[in-house]
Design an enzyme around this catalytic site. Structure first.
Site, PDB file in Angstrom:
ATOM      1  N   ASP A  42      -4.190  20.009  12.309  1.00  0.00           N
ATOM      2  CA  ASP A  42      -3.041  18.875  12.078  1.00  0.00           C
ATOM      3  C   ASP A  42      -2.747  19.028  10.514  1.00  0.00           C
ATOM      4  O   ASP A  42      -3.423  19.875   9.782  1.00  0.00           O
ATOM      5  CB  ASP A  42      -3.529  17.395  12.335  1.00  0.00           C
ATOM      6  CG  ASP A  42      -3.388  16.933  13.703  1.00  0.00           C
ATOM      7  OD1 ASP A  42      -2.895  17.772  14.395  1.00  0.00           O
ATOM      8  OD2 ASP A  42      -3.970  15.755  13.964  1.00  0.00           O
ATOM      9  N   LYS A  70       2.221  17.458  12.318  1.00  0.00           N
ATOM     10  CA  LYS A  70       3.509  16.762  12.380  1.00  0.00           C
ATOM     11  C   LYS A  70       3.719  16.007  11.134  1.00  0.00           C
ATOM     12  O   LYS A  70       3.007  15.560  10.714  1.00  0.00           O
ATOM     13  CB  LYS A  70       3.213  15.825  13.536  1.00  0.00           C
ATOM     14  CG  LYS A  70       2.803  16.409  14.888  1.00  0.00           C
ATOM     15  CD  LYS A  70       2.504  15.453  16.143  1.00  0.00           C
ATOM     16  CE  LYS A  70       2.164  16.090  17.355  1.00  0.00           C
ATOM     17  NZ  LYS A  70       1.777  15.198  18.356  1.00  0.00           N
ATOM     18  N   MET A 177       0.460   4.310   9.822  1.00  0.00           N
ATOM     19  CA  MET A 177       2.072   4.605   9.891  1.00  0.00           C
ATOM     20  C   MET A 177       2.950   3.497   9.762  1.00  0.00           C
ATOM     21  O   MET A 177       3.916   3.298  10.582  1.00  0.00           O
ATOM     22  CB  MET A 177       2.150   5.362  11.180  1.00  0.00           C
ATOM     23  CG  MET A 177       1.073   6.667  11.112  1.00  0.00           C
ATOM     24  SD  MET A 177       1.123   7.445  12.985  1.00  0.00           S
ATOM     25  CE  MET A 177       0.113   6.186  13.745  1.00  0.00           C
TER      26      MET A 177
END
Length: 266
Positions: A42, A70, A177
């Site tokens: 990641d 991402k 997030m």
């Protein structure tokens, strides 16, 4: 547990990289990285761990690194393709480590990857990691629960249904997030039992080079975040436990500027 079962078809090990500090990587996770043939990594905590481990060793890891990281709103490698990569690499007889930021099973879609690999007949195991949901608040001196202050906490993402979160200021809310939806989150929770003066902390880039803490209330935190150009990655903590942070300084009408630092190798 056996790190990599000895079978011709190879195996997959999901490893939690933690929040991005090498000292918080588990011993099992470290050994897995050192023995891997390929690491599917990641972007955030995972890449930081790979870089720090290479620096600590004085040489890069022997494994091939496949970057599938991402970014907010930009997923160059979709989840379906990540699943395929894990299966393809394992079928080549390789020892595959899927290195995921935080813990694989805490908003990391680790369950989906385990299911896909096992459905394909690939032996798959999981090494838990330290999730940013509790490690980053701890960095700022914020206990998620505290006797007489908070007896429970809820971890959500900024994309979840904030309206469904009950409780008052004694029920800590940790939002992952959540910077892009901060105005909405603060407004919804302020209208509930917590009230507009409920303390809020934002910890940016926990364990990274740009660590910073911003303090406010549900009524002021969006203003402070905009004024200071707060950016992801960041953790938002909402509740009375925020008052225990040394960066709160008892003042909830202005942002606090100290930036905590944590030695990587204490």
């Amino acid at each position: 547990m056996s790190l990599f079962p000895t079978q011709a078809a190879g195996s997959v090990l999901l490893v939690g990289a933690g929040p991005g500090d090498l000292g918080l990587l588990t011993v099992t996770g470290l050994r897995a990285l050192e023995r891997a043939d390929v690491i599917v990594a990641d972007r955030l905590g995972a890449r930081a761990i790979i870089d720090q481990l290479a620096e600590d060793r004085g040489a890069p890891l022997d494994a091939e690194i496949i970057d599938v990281g991402k970014q907010p709103g930009h997923h160059p490698v979709p989840q379906s393709r990540i699943n395929e990569i894990l299966i393809e690499q394992a079928r080549l007889g390789r020892r595959v480590v899927r290195l995921k930021g935080g813990d694989p099973f805490v908003f990391g879609r680790g369950g989906e990857e385990v299911f896909a690999c096992r459905e394909a007949g690939i032996d798959t195991q999981v090494v838990p990691g330290v999730t940013s949901a509790n490690s980053v608040p701890a960095l700022a001196g914020i206990p998620l629960t505290h006797r007489g202050v908070a007896t429970a906490y809820t971890v959500v993402t900024g994309h979840d249904q904030i309206e469904q979160i009950g409780g008052g200021r004694d029920h800590t809310v940790v939002v992952l997030m959540g910077i892009g939806t901060l105005v909405h989150t603060a407004g919804v929770l302020a209208r509930g039992e917590r009230g507009s003066d409920c303390p809020v902390a934002i910890i940016e880039d926990g364990y990274g080079a740009n660590q910073r803490v911003t303090i406010g209330t549900l009524s002021t935190i969006a203003f402070h975040a905009a004024r200071r150009s707060v950016r992801s990655p960041a953790i938002v903590v909402i509740g009375d436990v925020v008052t225990h942070s040394p960066y709160a300084a008892g003042a909830f009408d202005a942002a606090v500027t100290p930036e905590p630092k944590l030695a990587r190798n204490p």
